[in-house]
Design a protein around this motif. Structure first.
Motif, PDB file in Angstrom:
ATOM      1  N   MET A   1      22.291  43.325  44.034  1.00 47.43           N
ATOM      2  CA  MET A   1      23.540  44.053  44.191  1.00 47.43           C
ATOM      3  C   MET A   1      23.681  44.502  45.651  1.00 47.43           C
ATOM      4  SD  MET A   1      24.837  47.583  42.363  1.00 47.43           S
ATOM      5  CE  MET A   1      24.198  47.077  40.786  1.00 47.43           C
ATOM      6  N   THR A   2      24.878  44.281  46.237  1.00 51.32           N
ATOM      7  CA  THR A   2      25.092  44.689  47.621  1.00 51.32           C
ATOM      8  C   THR A   2      25.351  46.191  47.703  1.00 51.32           C
ATOM      9  OG1 THR A   2      27.484  44.368  47.535  1.00 51.32           O
ATOM     10  CG2 THR A   2      26.136  42.437  48.089  1.00 51.32           C
ATOM     11  N   ASP A   3      25.277  46.739  48.920  1.00 56.90           N
ATOM     12  CA  ASP A   3      25.542  48.170  49.106  1.00 56.90           C
ATOM     13  C   ASP A   3      26.963  48.522  48.681  1.00 56.90           C
ATOM     14  OD1 ASP A   3      22.998  48.500  50.080  1.00 56.90           O
ATOM     15  OD2 ASP A   3      23.584  48.429  52.193  1.00 56.90           O
ATOM     16  N   ARG A   4      27.922  47.646  49.016  1.00 50.25           N
ATOM     17  CA  ARG A   4      29.312  47.906  48.646  1.00 50.25           C
ATOM     18  C   ARG A   4      29.492  47.882  47.132  1.00 50.25           C
ATOM     19  NH1 ARG A   4      33.123  50.532  51.030  1.00 50.25           N
ATOM     20  NH2 ARG A   4      33.322  49.206  52.879  1.00 50.25           N
ATOM     21  N   GLU A   5      28.836  46.932  46.468  1.00 47.12           N
ATOM     22  CA  GLU A   5      28.925  46.870  45.008  1.00 47.12           C
ATOM     23  C   GLU A   5      28.326  48.125  44.372  1.00 47.12           C
ATOM     24  OE1 GLU A   5      28.686  41.973  44.651  1.00 47.12           O
ATOM     25  OE2 GLU A   5      26.946  43.217  44.204  1.00 47.12           O
ATOM     26  N   GLU A   6      27.227  48.594  44.905  1.00 44.12           N
ATOM     27  CA  GLU A   6      26.614  49.828  44.396  1.00 44.12           C
ATOM     28  C   GLU A   6      27.554  51.012  44.588  1.00 44.12           C
ATOM     29  OE1 GLU A   6      24.470  52.566  42.658  1.00 44.12           O
ATOM     30  OE2 GLU A   6      23.839  50.464  42.674  1.00 44.12           O
ATOM     31  N   GLU A   7      28.251  51.038  45.719  1.00 44.71           N
ATOM     32  CA  GLU A   7      29.200  52.110  46.016  1.00 44.71           C
ATOM     33  C   GLU A   7      30.357  52.091  45.015  1.00 44.71           C
ATOM     34  OE1 GLU A   7      31.127  53.904  50.153  1.00 44.71           O
ATOM     35  OE2 GLU A   7      30.692  51.758  49.976  1.00 44.71           O
ATOM     36  N   ILE A   8      30.871  50.897  44.736  1.00 45.84           N
ATOM     37  CA  ILE A   8      31.967  50.764  43.777  1.00 45.84           C
ATOM     38  C   ILE A   8      31.498  51.145  42.380  1.00 45.84           C
ATOM     39  CG2 ILE A   8      33.452  49.070  42.612  1.00 45.84           C
ATOM     40  CD1 ILE A   8      33.599  47.602  45.338  1.00 45.84           C
ATOM     41  N   LEU A   9      30.317  50.706  42.008  1.00 46.75           N
ATOM     42  CA  LEU A   9      29.781  51.008  40.685  1.00 46.75           C
ATOM     43  C   LEU A   9      29.615  52.504  40.481  1.00 46.75           C
ATOM     44  CD1 LEU A   9      28.966  49.292  38.241  1.00 46.75           C
ATOM     45  CD2 LEU A   9      26.611  49.366  39.043  1.00 46.75           C
ATOM     46  N   GLN A  10      29.182  53.203  41.516  1.00 45.88           N
ATOM     47  CA  GLN A  10      29.003  54.645  41.420  1.00 45.88           C
ATOM     48  C   GLN A  10      30.347  55.340  41.192  1.00 45.88           C
ATOM     49  OE1 GLN A  10      26.242  56.395  41.113  1.00 45.88           O
ATOM     50  NE2 GLN A  10      27.510  58.207  40.842  1.00 45.88           N
ATOM     51  N   LYS A  11      31.386  54.868  41.877  1.00 46.18           N
ATOM     52  CA  LYS A  11      32.721  55.457  41.683  1.00 46.18           C
ATOM     53  C   LYS A  11      33.218  55.222  40.252  1.00 46.18           C
ATOM     54  CE  LYS A  11      33.292  56.903  45.930  1.00 46.18           C
ATOM     55  NZ  LYS A  11      33.257  58.362  46.233  1.00 46.18           N
ATOM     56  N   ILE A  12      32.911  54.051  39.705  1.00 44.11           N
ATOM     57  CA  ILE A  12      33.330  53.749  38.339  1.00 44.11           C
ATOM     58  C   ILE A  12      32.549  54.594  37.339  1.00 44.11           C
ATOM     59  CG2 ILE A  12      33.352  51.930  36.573  1.00 44.11           C
ATOM     60  CD1 ILE A  12      33.917  49.941  38.834  1.00 44.11           C
TER      61      ILE A  12
END
Length: 360
Positions: A1-12
């Protein structure tokens, strides 16, 4: 998982009803970029579907063999080319299935993808899986086919003398079937593959999947299937002969073991464990290496010991053990298994493994 994907997942996680436009505004990127990241997260299994339903309950996926084991135990010294008085035992087996059941016994959420016939043996495996809470719902069940059967004859020491495997049914695990299961594979924390699968199917899973892949080579002949695919695996556990087959480097001493490990590392493997029978297990993860030796153990039945080792190795990886701790725990698990006449020791659990580990 990329850093950006982790960031988006956390917001979700914080707001499952958040829109793509809101995500774009929060992260200062375009909505189309958000859509691409969410699509990737869905392919990897972190998001189950529309509405941002997140993956719950981390799990391990095992793809491989499930069969019936028929074992013969001689009462005295085994005499080839003769009728030997002894005992027979019928039990559930298969490398993939054994690994999966041992993981369940270690309280791990586990999914098994295999193929079964609709015969009495297949129904027995399904029933047993339900009873132990092993998820086998995404396996292939074929009408008018016989479930895989493995017949082995042990010698007087409990070691395998000879075996016959009737496993043609595994050829039915085609790419088309596995394509439908990729979301479950990509959603797993670790995916174990045994080489009972057809080569083309293994290749498809490895080249399409995003999971962390662990390899169980099963046998020298079947290990040849993944010789050109070895670099896709994070962790491998061949025995000495299987390692030599994969690397084409003979093993006569520890230096040869190092050369084998280096070969696998250059291909892309991250951790290497080579089992050496009574001489212990060689381990190497580029940072630490060596041979872990143990005193000779009493063996009731050696069948299934390697499967227990793999299950314990995965358990210890998920729980962030050091490589030496992984090895100690996994060896203790294999020793516990060899103390029973069953392929899977009924007393296989974390506490009993720890008891044996203290004696190593």
């Amino acid at each position: 998982m990329t850093d950006r994907e982790e960031e988006i997942l956390q917001k979700i996680r914080e707001n499952p009803m958040i829109s793509q436009n809101e995500l774009a505004d929060m992260l200062n990127i375009t909505r189309s970029s958000i859509a691409v990241h969410i699509s990737n997260l869905m392919k990897k299994g972190y998001i189950k579907g529309k509405g941002y339903i997140l993956k719950e309950n981390p799990y391990i996926c095992v793809i491989g063999g499930a069969n019936i084991d028929i074992q013969g135990f001689p009462k005295e010294k085994l005499n080839p080319n003769d009728s030997n008085p002894g005992n027979l035992k019928i039990s559930l087996g298969g490398v993939g299935r054994n690994i999966a059941e041992n993981l369940v016994k270690l309280s791990q959420n586990t999914k098994l993808i295999t193929v079964l016939g609709d015969d009495i043996y297949g129904k027995k495996i399904l029933e047993h899986s339900l009873n132990i809470s092993l998820d086998i719902n995404d396996s292939l069940i074929l009408k008018n086919k016989n479930t895989s059967t493995y017949l082995s004859i042990l010698d007087e020491t409990g070691d395998m003398y000879v075996a016959i495997s009737a496993m043609d049914i595994f050829d039915e695990l085609h790419i088309e079937f596995m394509h439908k299961k990729m979301k479950y594979i990509n959603g797993a924390d670790i995916t174990v593959i045994d080489t009972n699968l057809p080569k083309k199917t293994i290749e498809y899973i490895l080249k399409t999947g995003n999971s962390k892949f662990y390899l169980d080579t099963v046998s020298v002949s079947k290990a040849k299937k993944i010789k050109d695919l070895i670099g896709y695996f994070h962790t491998i556990k061949p025995n000495k002969l299987e390692a030599e087959t994969l690397s084409e480097i003979s093993i006569n001493n520890e230096s040869d073991l190092d050369r084998n490990a280096e070969y696998f590392f250059n291909k892309g493997v991250k951790e290497v464990f080579i089992t050496l029978g009574k001489d212990g297990v060689y381990y190497n993860n580029k940072k630490e290496k060596g041979i872990f030796k143990i005193k000779e153990q009493k063996v009731v039945n050696a069948t299934g010991a390697g499967d227990a080792f793999m299950a314990a190795l995965i358990y210890s990886t998920i729980n962030n053990f050091s490589i030496k701790e992984k090895l100690s725990f996994s060896l203790a698990a294999s020793i516990l298994t060899m103390q029973s006449s069953d392929t899977i020791n009924p007393n296989f659990n974390f506490d009993n493994i720890r008891k044996i580990e203290k004696e190593l």
